[in-house]
Design a protein around this motif. Structure first.
Motif, PDB file in Angstrom:
ATOM      1  N   ILE A  31       0.867  -1.184   0.000  1.00 30.82           N
ATOM      2  CA  ILE A  31       0.000   0.000   0.000  1.00 30.82           C
ATOM      3  C   ILE A  31       0.898   1.227   0.000  1.00 30.82           C
ATOM      4  CG2 ILE A  31      -1.785   1.284   1.207  1.00 30.82           C
ATOM      5  CD1 ILE A  31      -2.738  -1.372   2.396  1.00 30.82           C
ATOM      6  N   ASN A  32       0.769   2.040  -1.026  1.00 35.60           N
ATOM      7  CA  ASN A  32       1.604   3.228  -1.159  1.00 35.60           C
ATOM      8  C   ASN A  32       1.072   4.375  -0.305  1.00 35.60           C
ATOM      9  OD1 ASN A  32       3.731   4.776  -2.291  1.00 35.60           O
ATOM     10  ND2 ASN A  32       2.283   5.714  -3.702  1.00 35.60           N
ATOM     11  N   SER A  33      -0.247   4.560  -0.321  1.00 37.23           N
ATOM     12  CA  SER A  33      -0.845   5.645   0.454  1.00 37.23           C
ATOM     13  C   SER A  33      -2.325   5.376   0.640  1.00 37.23           C
ATOM     14  CB  SER A  33      -0.656   6.998  -0.233  1.00 37.23           C
ATOM     15  OG  SER A  33      -1.335   7.032  -1.466  1.00 37.23           O
ATOM     16  N   ALA A  49      -8.037  14.081   3.697  1.00 36.14           N
ATOM     17  CA  ALA A  49      -6.708  13.829   4.265  1.00 36.14           C
ATOM     18  C   ALA A  49      -6.063  12.652   3.558  1.00 36.14           C
ATOM     19  CB  ALA A  49      -6.799  13.547   5.766  1.00 36.14           C
ATOM     20  N   THR A  50      -4.741  12.643   3.534  1.00 35.30           N
ATOM     21  CA  THR A  50      -3.992  11.504   3.004  1.00 35.30           C
ATOM     22  C   THR A  50      -2.859  11.156   3.955  1.00 35.30           C
ATOM     23  OG1 THR A  50      -2.481  12.911   1.735  1.00 35.30           O
ATOM     24  CG2 THR A  50      -4.466  12.135   0.595  1.00 35.30           C
ATOM     25  N   ILE A  51      -2.406   9.915   3.842  1.00 32.94           N
ATOM     26  CA  ILE A  51      -1.246   9.490   4.622  1.00 32.94           C
ATOM     27  C   ILE A  51      -0.456   8.496   3.785  1.00 32.94           C
ATOM     28  CG2 ILE A  51      -2.514   7.646   5.818  1.00 32.94           C
ATOM     29  CD1 ILE A  51      -0.760   8.339   8.306  1.00 32.94           C
ATOM     30  N   THR A  52       0.851   8.666   3.747  1.00 34.02           N
ATOM     31  CA  THR A  52       1.690   7.774   2.968  1.00 34.02           C
ATOM     32  C   THR A  52       2.077   6.546   3.777  1.00 34.02           C
ATOM     33  OG1 THR A  52       3.780   8.749   3.700  1.00 34.02           O
ATOM     34  CG2 THR A  52       2.664   9.785   1.820  1.00 34.02           C
ATOM     35  N   ASN A  53       2.666   5.598   3.092  1.00 38.75           N
ATOM     36  CA  ASN A  53       3.140   4.394   3.762  1.00 38.75           C
ATOM     37  C   ASN A  53       4.173   4.743   4.827  1.00 38.75           C
ATOM     38  OD1 ASN A  53       3.358   1.551   4.140  1.00 38.75           O
ATOM     39  ND2 ASN A  53       5.206   1.545   2.904  1.00 38.75           N
ATOM     40  N   ASP A  98      -4.028   3.628  -2.636  1.00 38.86           N
ATOM     41  CA  ASP A  98      -3.168   3.390  -3.794  1.00 38.86           C
ATOM     42  C   ASP A  98      -2.358   2.145  -3.462  1.00 38.86           C
ATOM     43  OD1 ASP A  98      -0.205   5.011  -5.168  1.00 38.86           O
ATOM     44  OD2 ASP A  98      -1.641   3.648  -6.109  1.00 38.86           O
ATOM     45  N   LEU A  99      -2.731   1.039  -4.069  1.00 43.93           N
ATOM     46  CA  LEU A  99      -2.125  -0.216  -3.647  1.00 43.93           C
ATOM     47  C   LEU A  99      -1.859  -1.132  -4.835  1.00 43.93           C
ATOM     48  CD1 LEU A  99      -4.511  -2.581  -3.734  1.00 43.93           C
ATOM     49  CD2 LEU A  99      -5.341  -1.306  -1.772  1.00 43.93           C
ATOM     50  N   TRP A 100      -1.033  -2.147  -4.545  1.00 40.49           N
ATOM     51  CA  TRP A 100      -0.680  -3.145  -5.545  1.00 40.49           C
ATOM     52  C   TRP A 100      -1.265  -4.470  -5.094  1.00 40.49           C
ATOM     53  CZ3 TRP A 100       4.961  -5.136  -6.548  1.00 40.49           C
ATOM     54  CH2 TRP A 100       4.944  -5.966  -7.672  1.00 40.49           C
TER      55      TRP A 100
END
Length: 121
Positions: A31-33, A49-53, A98-100
């Motif tokens: 998970i990138n963010s 709001a956002t938060i990064t890895n 935002d994930l793989w």
């Protein structure tokens, strides 16, 4: 198949608090963010709001220090603690990641179904 499921919305009086949660399920490599967005009736969806890895967070100006985004690692969960809620915070709140995921070539955006937050006396 990846799913994001939000919870924690509801009806709260002005000045009250709510804690939103979002859990990601499925086979996720990374998970990138994370992000929380909201959409009020008749308005476009907007970033909350956002938060990064790595733990770096960012907030919309209207938050004014009232909300806190956090994530649980290695749990695939993100939270939004909302304090001093105002009637104008009424909206459907959406979780974004935002994930793989397994079976995909790279990172992509995923969305939850949304949870209603209503601030009213």
């Amino acid at each position: 198949q990846v799913q994001l499921v939000e919870s924690g919305g509801g009806l709260v009086q002005p000045g009250g608090s709510l804690r939103l949660s979002c859990v990601a399920s499925g086979t996720i490599f990374s998970i990138n963010s994370w992000g929380w967005y909201r959409q009020a009736p008749g308005k476009e969806r907007e970033l909350v709001a956002t938060i990064t890895n790595g733990g770096t967070s960012n907030y919309a100006d209207f938050v004014e220090g009232r909300f806190t985004i956090s994530r649980a690692f290695p749990k695939k969960e993100v939270y939004l603690q909302m304090n001093t809620l105002k009637p104008e915070d009424t909206a459907v709140y959406y979780c974004n990641a935002d994930l793989w995921a397994k079976g995909t070539p790279s990172f992509s955006d995923y969305w939850g179904q949304g949870t209603q937050v209503t601030v009213s006396s």
